[in-house]
Design a protein around this motif. Structure first.
Motif, PDB file in Angstrom:
ATOM      1  N   ASN A 215       3.094 -21.969 -21.891  1.00  8.80           N
ATOM      2  CA  ASN A 215       2.797 -22.581 -23.272  1.00  8.80           C
ATOM      3  C   ASN A 215       4.129 -23.345 -24.005  1.00  8.80           C
ATOM      4  O   ASN A 215       3.884 -24.103 -24.820  1.00  8.80           O
ATOM      5  CB  ASN A 215       2.417 -21.278 -24.162  1.00  8.80           C
ATOM      6  N   VAL A 216       5.260 -22.876 -23.338  1.00 10.98           N
ATOM      7  CA  VAL A 216       6.539 -23.719 -23.845  1.00 10.98           C
ATOM      8  C   VAL A 216       6.509 -25.085 -23.407  1.00 10.98           C
ATOM      9  O   VAL A 216       6.793 -25.859 -24.186  1.00 10.98           O
ATOM     10  CB  VAL A 216       7.814 -22.968 -23.625  1.00 10.98           C
ATOM     11  N   GLU A 217       6.089 -25.126 -22.054  1.00 10.33           N
ATOM     12  CA  GLU A 217       5.926 -26.412 -21.271  1.00 10.33           C
ATOM     13  C   GLU A 217       4.916 -27.205 -22.210  1.00 10.33           C
ATOM     14  O   GLU A 217       5.178 -28.587 -22.645  1.00 10.33           O
ATOM     15  CB  GLU A 217       5.722 -26.533 -19.983  1.00 10.33           C
ATOM     16  N   ILE A 218       3.769 -26.847 -22.482  1.00  7.54           N
ATOM     17  CA  ILE A 218       2.792 -27.487 -23.164  1.00  7.54           C
ATOM     18  C   ILE A 218       3.244 -27.828 -24.733  1.00  7.54           C
ATOM     19  O   ILE A 218       3.058 -28.926 -25.160  1.00  7.54           O
ATOM     20  CB  ILE A 218       1.532 -26.676 -23.389  1.00  7.54           C
ATOM     21  N   ALA A 219       3.950 -27.110 -25.506  1.00  8.98           N
ATOM     22  CA  ALA A 219       4.536 -27.151 -26.763  1.00  8.98           C
ATOM     23  C   ALA A 219       5.280 -28.444 -26.839  1.00  8.98           C
ATOM     24  O   ALA A 219       5.459 -28.993 -27.808  1.00  8.98           O
ATOM     25  CB  ALA A 219       4.907 -26.022 -27.278  1.00  8.98           C
TER      26      ALA A 219
ATOM     27  N   HIS B  73       1.822 -36.990 -36.001  1.00  6.15           N
ATOM     28  CA  HIS B  73       1.175 -37.659 -37.080  1.00  6.15           C
ATOM     29  C   HIS B  73      -0.180 -37.476 -36.691  1.00  6.15           C
ATOM     30  O   HIS B  73      -1.073 -37.249 -37.551  1.00  6.15           O
ATOM     31  CB  HIS B  73       1.643 -39.053 -36.915  1.00  6.15           C
ATOM     32  N   LEU B  74      -0.681 -37.474 -35.433  1.00  5.85           N
ATOM     33  CA  LEU B  74      -2.135 -37.484 -35.111  1.00  5.85           C
ATOM     34  C   LEU B  74      -2.719 -36.026 -35.400  1.00  5.85           C
ATOM     35  O   LEU B  74      -3.841 -35.810 -36.008  1.00  5.85           O
ATOM     36  CB  LEU B  74      -2.151 -37.533 -33.514  1.00  5.85           C
ATOM     37  N   ILE B  75      -1.747 -34.995 -35.199  1.00  7.52           N
ATOM     38  CA  ILE B  75      -2.084 -33.614 -35.524  1.00  7.52           C
ATOM     39  C   ILE B  75      -2.223 -33.651 -37.003  1.00  7.52           C
ATOM     40  O   ILE B  75      -3.290 -33.043 -37.667  1.00  7.52           O
ATOM     41  CB  ILE B  75      -0.991 -32.588 -35.190  1.00  7.52           C
ATOM     42  N   ARG B  76      -1.421 -34.133 -37.468  1.00  7.77           N
ATOM     43  CA  ARG B  76      -1.303 -33.823 -39.287  1.00  7.77           C
ATOM     44  C   ARG B  76      -2.420 -34.843 -39.706  1.00  7.77           C
ATOM     45  O   ARG B  76      -3.460 -34.226 -40.785  1.00  7.77           O
ATOM     46  CB  ARG B  76       0.080 -34.908 -39.772  1.00  7.77           C
ATOM     47  N   HIS B  77      -2.989 -36.049 -39.252  1.00 10.17           N
ATOM     48  CA  HIS B  77      -4.035 -36.804 -39.701  1.00 10.17           C
ATOM     49  C   HIS B  77      -5.285 -36.209 -39.283  1.00 10.17           C
ATOM     50  O   HIS B  77      -6.250 -35.904 -40.339  1.00 10.17           O
ATOM     51  CB  HIS B  77      -4.105 -38.105 -38.865  1.00 10.17           C
TER      52      HIS B  77
ATOM     53  N   LEU C  95      -3.447 -34.167 -26.691  1.00 12.43           N
ATOM     54  CA  LEU C  95      -3.768 -33.039 -27.434  1.00 12.43           C
ATOM     55  C   LEU C  95      -5.040 -32.376 -27.352  1.00 12.43           C
ATOM     56  O   LEU C  95      -4.893 -30.934 -27.595  1.00 12.43           O
ATOM     57  CB  LEU C  95      -3.638 -33.758 -29.089  1.00 12.43           C
ATOM     58  N   HIS C  96      -6.101 -32.867 -26.770  1.00  7.63           N
ATOM     59  CA  HIS C  96      -7.174 -32.290 -26.542  1.00  7.63           C
ATOM     60  C   HIS C  96      -7.213 -31.297 -25.343  1.00  7.63           C
ATOM     61  O   HIS C  96      -7.307 -30.120 -25.386  1.00  7.63           O
ATOM     62  CB  HIS C  96      -8.353 -33.125 -26.169  1.00  7.63           C
ATOM     63  N   ASP C  97      -6.494 -32.006 -24.258  1.00  9.10           N
ATOM     64  CA  ASP C  97      -6.179 -31.400 -23.140  1.00  9.10           C
ATOM     65  C   ASP C  97      -5.507 -29.947 -23.290  1.00  9.10           C
ATOM     66  O   ASP C  97      -5.627 -29.004 -22.611  1.00  9.10           O
ATOM     67  CB  ASP C  97      -5.361 -32.148 -22.054  1.00  9.10           C
ATOM     68  N   ALA C  98      -4.340 -30.129 -24.257  1.00  8.72           N
ATOM     69  CA  ALA C  98      -3.642 -28.784 -24.624  1.00  8.72           C
ATOM     70  C   ALA C  98      -4.212 -27.935 -25.571  1.00  8.72           C
ATOM     71  O   ALA C  98      -3.683 -27.179 -25.710  1.00  8.72           O
ATOM     72  CB  ALA C  98      -2.211 -29.425 -25.431  1.00  8.72           C
ATOM     73  N   GLY C  99      -5.313 -28.098 -25.816  1.00 13.72           N
ATOM     74  CA  GLY C  99      -6.201 -27.241 -26.578  1.00 13.72           C
ATOM     75  C   GLY C  99      -6.095 -27.387 -28.202  1.00 13.72           C
ATOM     76  O   GLY C  99      -6.357 -26.672 -28.930  1.00 13.72           O
ATOM     77  N   VAL C 100      -5.045 -28.452 -28.618  1.00 13.32           N
ATOM     78  CA  VAL C 100      -4.866 -28.604 -29.987  1.00 13.32           C
ATOM     79  C   VAL C 100      -5.769 -29.130 -30.803  1.00 13.32           C
ATOM     80  O   VAL C 100      -6.088 -28.979 -31.868  1.00 13.32           O
ATOM     81  CB  VAL C 100      -3.473 -29.353 -30.286  1.00 13.32           C
ATOM     82  N   LEU C 101      -6.723 -30.027 -30.076  1.00  6.61           N
ATOM     83  CA  LEU C 101      -7.838 -30.824 -30.475  1.00  6.61           C
ATOM     84  C   LEU C 101      -9.131 -30.406 -30.146  1.00  6.61           C
ATOM     85  O   LEU C 101      -9.115 -30.246 -28.963  1.00  6.61           O
ATOM     86  CB  LEU C 101      -7.880 -32.346 -30.667  1.00  6.61           C
TER      87      LEU C 101
ATOM     88  N   GLU D 248      -6.270 -25.064 -35.594  1.00  9.77           N
ATOM     89  CA  GLU D 248      -4.858 -24.353 -36.119  1.00  9.77           C
ATOM     90  C   GLU D 248      -4.353 -23.169 -35.355  1.00  9.77           C
ATOM     91  O   GLU D 248      -3.101 -22.975 -35.262  1.00  9.77           O
ATOM     92  CB  GLU D 248      -5.233 -24.237 -37.834  1.00  9.77           C
ATOM     93  N   GLN D 249      -5.220 -22.406 -34.963  1.00  8.42           N
ATOM     94  CA  GLN D 249      -4.870 -21.140 -34.337  1.00  8.42           C
ATOM     95  C   GLN D 249      -3.994 -21.728 -32.883  1.00  8.42           C
ATOM     96  O   GLN D 249      -2.847 -21.017 -32.669  1.00  8.42           O
ATOM     97  CB  GLN D 249      -5.851 -20.330 -33.639  1.00  8.42           C
ATOM     98  N   ARG D 250      -4.405 -22.826 -32.225  1.00 10.95           N
ATOM     99  CA  ARG D 250      -3.633 -23.193 -31.024  1.00 10.95           C
ATOM    100  C   ARG D 250      -2.348 -23.793 -31.473  1.00 10.95           C
ATOM    101  O   ARG D 250      -1.345 -23.475 -30.808  1.00 10.95           O
ATOM    102  CB  ARG D 250      -4.415 -24.196 -30.340  1.00 10.95           C
ATOM    103  N   VAL D 251      -2.218 -24.413 -32.436  1.00  4.38           N
ATOM    104  CA  VAL D 251      -0.988 -25.150 -32.920  1.00  4.38           C
ATOM    105  C   VAL D 251       0.183 -23.862 -33.279  1.00  4.38           C
ATOM    106  O   VAL D 251       1.003 -24.148 -33.120  1.00  4.38           O
ATOM    107  CB  VAL D 251      -1.245 -25.888 -34.191  1.00  4.38           C
TER     108      VAL D 251
END
Length: 105
Positions: free
Chosen positions: A15-19, A30-34, A63-69, A87-90
């Motif tokens: 999870n640190v590598e992904i982060a 910016h994409l996450i924020r948007h 971001l999708h592959d990381a589960g953020v989107l 938001e939970q994944r972020v």
């Protein structure tokens, strides 16, 4: 400022590598924020942020592959994908990175 830093002395939690990939880019931040404020298609994000569609596409995929989107088909057009932030994944990735960098071990 170093060009590349390679750490080989210790294992890095996944999870640190992904982060570091997720939060290590201004475009991705910016994409996450948007997408958090305006869930929608990549083309809208690219236009709103003033980046190329290719840049939006490559970074949205990461971001999708990381589960953020999370992607969902548009109710108006099933061929169009709508992206929204998990938001939970972020929070999970943020906490993993914070814990890692502040751990005195």
């Amino acid at each position: 400022m170093p060009k590349v830093v390679v750490v080989t002395a210790a294992e890095t939690p996944v999870n640190v590598e992904i982060a570091t990939r997720v939060f290590g880019s201004v475009v991705r931040a910016h994409l996450i924020r948007h997408y958090l404020q305006h869930p929608g298609p990549q083309a809208h994000a690219a236009q709103a942020l003033g980046v190329t569609r290719r840049a939006a596409s490559v970074n949205t995929k990461l971001l999708h592959d990381a589960g953020v989107l999370v992607e969902e088909p548009s109710p108006a057009d099933a061929r169009l994908l709508i992206y929204r932030v998990d938001e939970q994944r972020v929070a999970e990735l943020h906490a993993a990175l914070k814990d890692f960098v502040t751990d005195p071990a």
